[in-house]
Design a protein around this motif. Structure first.
Motif, PDB file in Angstrom:
ATOM      1  N   CYS A 220       0.761  -1.161  -0.146  1.00 42.91           N
ATOM      2  CA  CYS A 220       0.013  -0.043   0.133  1.00 42.91           C
ATOM      3  C   CYS A 220       0.898   1.238  -0.075  1.00 42.91           C
ATOM      4  CB  CYS A 220      -0.978   0.098   1.242  1.00 42.91           C
ATOM      5  SG  CYS A 220      -2.430  -0.964   1.139  1.00 42.91           S
TER       6      CYS A 220
ATOM      7  N   LYS B 137       2.340   1.834  -3.185  1.00 42.43           N
ATOM      8  CA  LYS B 137       1.459   2.436  -4.180  1.00 42.43           C
ATOM      9  C   LYS B 137       1.432   3.719  -3.854  1.00 42.43           C
ATOM     10  CE  LYS B 137      -0.850  -1.602  -6.539  1.00 42.43           C
ATOM     11  NZ  LYS B 137      -0.712  -0.786  -7.853  1.00 42.43           N
TER      12      LYS B 137
ATOM     13  N   ASN C  14       2.905  -2.315 -10.276  1.00 43.65           N
ATOM     14  CA  ASN C  14       3.144  -3.671  -9.512  1.00 43.65           C
ATOM     15  C   ASN C  14       4.218  -4.184  -9.891  1.00 43.65           C
ATOM     16  OD1 ASN C  14       0.434  -3.418  -8.580  1.00 43.65           O
ATOM     17  ND2 ASN C  14      -0.477  -4.646 -10.178  1.00 43.65           N
TER      18      ASN C  14
ATOM     19  N   TYR D 281      -2.521  -6.117  -2.271  1.00 43.21           N
ATOM     20  CA  TYR D 281      -2.965  -4.841  -2.456  1.00 43.21           C
ATOM     21  C   TYR D 281      -4.723  -5.203  -2.530  1.00 43.21           C
ATOM     22  CZ  TYR D 281      -4.017  -0.370  -3.828  1.00 43.21           C
ATOM     23  OH  TYR D 281      -4.506   1.106  -4.138  1.00 43.21           O
TER      24      TYR D 281
END
Length: 98
Positions: free
Chosen positions: A46, A49, A56, A74
């Motif tokens: 998380c 991202k 990814n 995720y």
């Protein structure tokens, strides 16, 4: 009279903007606290991202895991965060409307 009206509108809009900014900051803090409570790998995915805007592929390479594993972590993290915020919303609503 028009000048005062315009100044009042500007002041009211500024106050509303200020309140929205404060609310957005509080929500961001709540989100990061909730992320911090996730299991380590889900938390790491998380943060990569959200904070680092990594793909990814980049996350998989950085964490030395497969892309499907990144996707799984995720999606599970998002599910846990939704549950957390659903509970938080229910508590908030129940305190507002006893």
């Amino acid at each position: 009279m028009l000048k005062n009206h315009l100044l009042n509108e500007i002041r009211n809009n500024y106050t509303a903007l200020e309140k929205n900014y404060e609310l957005a900051q509080e929500m961001t803090e709540q989100l990061y606290r909730a992320i911090d409570s996730l299991p380590e790998q889900k938390k790491a995915v998380c943060l990569y991202k959200l904070k680092d805007s990594l793909s990814n592929q980049e996350i998989a390479e950085k964490m030395q895991i497969s892309i499907p594993t990144v996707k799984t972590h995720y999606s599970q993290a998002i599910k846990l965060l939704r549950e957390h915020f659903d509970k938080l919303l229910i508590l908030l609503l129940s305190s507002l409307f006893p």
